[in-house]
Scaffold this motif. Structure first.
Motif, PDB file in Angstrom:
ATOM      1  N   ARG A  11       0.861  -1.182   0.000  1.00  0.00           N
ATOM      2  CA  ARG A  11       0.000   0.000   0.000  1.00  0.00           C
ATOM      3  C   ARG A  11       0.891   1.223   0.000  1.00  0.00           C
ATOM      4  N   ALA A  12       0.464   2.255  -0.708  1.00  0.00           N
ATOM      5  CA  ALA A  12       1.197   3.520  -0.723  1.00  0.00           C
ATOM      6  C   ALA A  12       0.198   4.658  -0.782  1.00  0.00           C
ATOM      7  N   ALA A  13       0.523   5.735  -0.108  1.00  0.00           N
ATOM      8  CA  ALA A  13      -0.337   6.916  -0.136  1.00  0.00           C
ATOM      9  C   ALA A  13       0.521   8.158   0.052  1.00  0.00           C
ATOM     10  N   PHE A  14       0.045   9.266  -0.499  1.00  0.00           N
ATOM     11  CA  PHE A  14       0.705  10.559  -0.385  1.00  0.00           C
ATOM     12  C   PHE A  14      -0.102  11.421   0.584  1.00  0.00           C
ATOM     13  N   TYR A  15       0.614  12.160   1.428  1.00  0.00           N
ATOM     14  CA  TYR A  15      -0.023  13.033   2.397  1.00  0.00           C
ATOM     15  C   TYR A  15       0.588  14.423   2.337  1.00  0.00           C
ATOM     16  N   CYS A  16      -0.255  15.428   2.522  1.00  0.00           N
ATOM     17  CA  CYS A  16       0.195  16.810   2.550  1.00  0.00           C
ATOM     18  C   CYS A  16       0.867  17.115   3.878  1.00  0.00           C
ATOM     19  N   GLU A  18       0.525  18.670   6.628  1.00  0.00           N
ATOM     20  CA  GLU A  18      -0.435  19.294   7.533  1.00  0.00           C
ATOM     21  C   GLU A  18      -0.742  18.330   8.673  1.00  0.00           C
ATOM     22  N   ARG A  19      -0.996  18.892   9.816  1.00  0.00           N
ATOM     23  CA  ARG A  19      -1.197  18.111  11.032  1.00  0.00           C
ATOM     24  C   ARG A  19      -2.307  17.076  10.892  1.00  0.00           C
ATOM     25  N   LYS A  20      -3.372  17.402  10.161  1.00  0.00           N
ATOM     26  CA  LYS A  20      -4.504  16.468  10.048  1.00  0.00           C
ATOM     27  C   LYS A  20      -4.158  15.214   9.234  1.00  0.00           C
ATOM     28  N   SER A  21      -2.989  15.173   8.616  1.00  0.00           N
ATOM     29  CA  SER A  21      -2.564  13.969   7.893  1.00  0.00           C
ATOM     30  C   SER A  21      -2.239  12.812   8.833  1.00  0.00           C
ATOM     31  N   ILE A  22      -1.815  13.107  10.061  1.00  0.00           N
ATOM     32  CA  ILE A  22      -1.346  12.052  10.970  1.00  0.00           C
ATOM     33  C   ILE A  22      -2.438  11.029  11.286  1.00  0.00           C
ATOM     34  N   PRO A  23      -3.652  11.423  11.698  1.00  0.00           N
ATOM     35  CA  PRO A  23      -4.667  10.392  11.944  1.00  0.00           C
ATOM     36  C   PRO A  23      -5.073   9.640  10.673  1.00  0.00           C
ATOM     37  N   VAL A  24      -4.952  10.290   9.525  1.00  0.00           N
ATOM     38  CA  VAL A  24      -5.280   9.619   8.262  1.00  0.00           C
ATOM     39  C   VAL A  24      -4.227   8.545   7.946  1.00  0.00           C
ATOM     40  N   VAL A  25      -2.957   8.830   8.253  1.00  0.00           N
ATOM     41  CA  VAL A  25      -1.890   7.840   8.086  1.00  0.00           C
ATOM     42  C   VAL A  25      -2.174   6.628   8.973  1.00  0.00           C
ATOM     43  N   ARG A  26      -2.575   6.868  10.218  1.00  0.00           N
ATOM     44  CA  ARG A  26      -2.898   5.758  11.135  1.00  0.00           C
ATOM     45  C   ARG A  26      -4.053   4.915  10.597  1.00  0.00           C
ATOM     46  N   LYS A  27      -5.091   5.569  10.109  1.00  0.00           N
ATOM     47  CA  LYS A  27      -6.256   4.859   9.571  1.00  0.00           C
ATOM     48  C   LYS A  27      -5.859   4.026   8.349  1.00  0.00           C
ATOM     49  N   PHE A  28      -5.064   4.615   7.472  1.00  0.00           N
ATOM     50  CA  PHE A  28      -4.568   3.925   6.282  1.00  0.00           C
ATOM     51  C   PHE A  28      -3.771   2.678   6.665  1.00  0.00           C
TER      52      PHE A  28
END
Length: 137
Positions: A11-16, A18-28
């Protein structure tokens, strides 16, 4: 915000940046672990990916850029590998000792070093790849 790639064991994903990326990384990351039925070390993996993403965000990603997260299930080696790719320069290393009780930071890579079976830094142009691996039963 998030461009994701899904293959059976990658799996791979790109994140901006910004602070709100951190919980999205955890969910991913959690979704990948659940999909692959590899939840036995989920707490360790999630804590480490959070620390690495936070470090990328705070220290590794220049303004206006983002970072990539790669997650691999290495079935033959029975291991999960997490990689954070950023375009920033700078050296990455765990602290030589514990930071003072009043200090806000400086514990992230110490946690990664304590929880992951292996971790390290690889080259990328521009930037670097900070990775960690977790052996599965």
């Amino acid at each position: 915000m998030n461009e994701a790639t899904q293959l059976p064991y990658f799996r791979a994903a790109f994140y901006c940046r910004e602070r709100k990326s951190i919980p999205v990384v955890r969910k991913f990351t959690r979704k990948a672990l659940v999909d692959w039925e590899c939840e036995e070390r989920a707490d360790d993996v999630l804590l480490c990916v959070t620390e690495l993403a936070t470090n990328a965000l705070r220290h590794g990603v220049p303004p206006g850029r983002g970072f990539r997260v790669h997650i691999y299930l290495e079935r033959m080696e029975k291991a999960i590998r997490i990689e954070l790719h950023d375009s920033g320069d700078g050296e990455v290393r765990a602290a030589d000792g514990l930071p003072g009780a009043e200090e806000e930071g400086g514990r992230g890579l110490l946690l990664v070093e304590a929880l992951a079976d292996k971790w390290g830094v690889g080259e990328r142009n521009p930037g670097k790849i900070v990775w960690c691996e977790f052996t599965l039963a």
